[in-house]
Design a protein around this motif. Structure first.
Motif: not given
Lengths: 347, 347
Positions: A84-88, A212-224, A235-239, A290-296
């Motif tokens: 998730s951090d690499i995608y972020a 228990l089984k989050p998925e890093a949002r590689k698909d969002i990076i691809d979509l963008l 940034i990724d949403v970890s906190d 949540d390991y979602e991506l927050l971006f501007t």
């Protein structure tokens, strides 16, 4: 967790035996992996691109509770939170190293389950396991993951580059992982009081899985990339959402305005939060994991993203003197505060 | 260890407060560090060279005993043992990430001591600290280090490329770290039986330092380059000479012949081993933690290396059917066996 099965003893296997057992089926898939496990260091070739590296430490009874965390899920999650951090960074994740410390009383079969999850995550995300370390631990299970990836110099997206007027977007929905954790903790207490009562997670699959089984949002990076949109910061949403918005604002020296009604919350998260007497918005703002991506993104990109269901526009970046605010559904203005998870209070 | 001093509480500082406190004086020195701490991932630029990555996990009461390990030394050693792996690839170490798990009861001053050692090691070896993770631990001190570096494609030296006839060389001297550990363990027992007796390490500085404050042999990599000698294979000595020779032989599909009289052992190591009733050669072969470099060179390079005091020629590579043998001082032939440290037996 592992009663009634034949067990293999780790002591007899030894460190090198364990490593070769766990890594014997590795298939390297990344062109950038020149040499994986089996030497002093892995050798990687990013062909002139930037190298990205990120690392996380997961400790038993701080980051996970084996009472309700299946080892396979734990292995899967350990990889996801790190990718998730690499995608972020708007990068391509390509390799991980995984170090494990565990009691020598752990049976091999338990470690195999953990690695099953690790390999499943690597496979699903085309990532090579290229190194690591294994050791006995007198102190419960320890998992340390470092992930590596690459990006073109011009593609890297930092946290400190948001501009006034940029739209604030977040992928998926928020608060689910936190509510899933509350549910698991409650069922653990019920079980500890009366081991004959089976956990009641009926119909709660989604939020339990968020935990228990989050998925890093590689698909969002691809979509963008498909949309031709390069975020101005990410940034990724970890906190928790609030903490991450503040990271972007403080590092970019900006303010932010968020709209409560725009914050994406899944109906199951919403209802279950209410059952627990919790405010769903607070769960989304401060829950974390949540390991979602927050971006501007630039306002000029609005037309490209406005109909996308995969993420929500939840506010915009302001001048720093406007502060960090949340406009509630009833139109009140609240200051946004990071009340995310404090690893040292948790300990 | 920290009585009679004012202490700062980690809980009040929080994870982000701790990170910013510990990293506020970082000066990045490597041109390849584009972005260090402060984003989701570090960004590195190796300009077309190969990326090297290695990782180690250090766990309290498995890898170190805080009863006799000063935290500053521990931080120093944690970096050295990891850099050693990058040098063992004939590479230039340039960055590290450091993750720490510790009790939230640890005072800040203790963590600062640990980081003092980490920064000292980074400074001495021109390495940038570019990332990491900190967390509370309910399970004693946990240290995970990942080191990164680079090398030209043609300069990388692997373990599996030794050729028949190649000379086997080792830097420095062996067995000292193991004997240093025996000494520290003995003095700990004495102290535990009678806390009024002060540890007697008089005149034993060298071997105690070999255990507590090893130095990765960057100087040997520099020297070999100066001499125009590229090793045909290389590994660092972390588990004992015998174990490392066998790694090179097995991965290169070769045999080896070592001469006991050529194995470099410091006089203090030798004498102290004898005091403990241990065979100094066995300590060198199986002791481990020396973090010297074991490498092979072509016979054609003999003239270039023969007068170098920094390393010893201890044997040569043979065809695989000749096995792995040690010729003792008395001329007997022994089979070389890896009896190095087994992390799972230690646990």
């Amino acid at each position: 967790m592992f009663e009634n099965e034949e067990k293999t003893n780790l002591e007899s296997l030894g460190e090198f035996g364990l490593i070769s057992h766990l890594t014997k089926n590795i298939k390297l898939v990344q062109k950038s992996t020149v040499k994986g496990i089996g030497d002093d260091a892995a050798v990687l070739n990013y062909e002139g691109k930037r190298t990205l590296v990120s690392t996380d430490l997961l400790l038993e009874n701080i980051h996970f509770d084996l009472a309700y965390t299946p080892l396979k899920h734990l292995g899967y999650k350990a990889i996801q939170v790190n990718l998730s951090d690499i995608y972020a960074m708007n990068g391509t994740a390509t390799q991980v190293t995984v170090s494990i410390g565990m009691s020598s009383k752990f049976p091999l079969e338990a470690i195999e389950e953990l690695y099953e999850g690790i390999y499943l995550a690597c496979g699903n995300y085309n990532v090579d396991l290229v190194g690591g370390d294994t050791s006995a631990s007198r102190q419960g299970l320890v998992i340390s993951v470092t992930s590596l990836g690459y990006a073109d110099e011009n593609d890297v997206v930092y946290r400190n580059t948001a501009e006034t007027g940029d739209l604030i977007c977040v992928s998926g929905d928020l608060g689910g992982a936190y509510i899933g954790l509350q549910l698991l903790e409650r069922e653990k207490l019920v079980y500890m009081e009366n081991p004959n009562i089976q956990p009641d997670l009926e119909g709660k699959d989604y939020i339990v899985e968020r935990q228990l089984k989050p998925e890093a949002r590689k698909d969002i990076i691809d979509l963008l990339q498909e949309l031709g949109v390069k975020p101005t910061s990410m940034i990724d949403v970890s906190d928790g959402l609030a903490s991450e918005v503040l990271h972007i604002c403080k590092q970019s020296n900006k303010g932010a305005k968020l709209y409560e009604e725009k914050i994406p919350i899944d109906p199951m998260t919403y209802e279950t939060a209410r059952e627990f007497g919790l405010d769903p918005t607070v769960c989304a703002l401060s829950g974390g994991e949540d390991y979602e991506l927050l971006f501007t993104v630039k306002q000029a990109d609005y037309d490209k993203i406005k109909h996308k269901m995969d993420f929500s526009i939840i506010g915009y970046i302001t001048e720093p003197n406007e502060g960090y605010t949340l406009i509630t559904k009833s139109g009140n203005v609240h200051e946004l505060k990071a009340q995310g998870w404090n690893a040292f209070k948790a300990g």
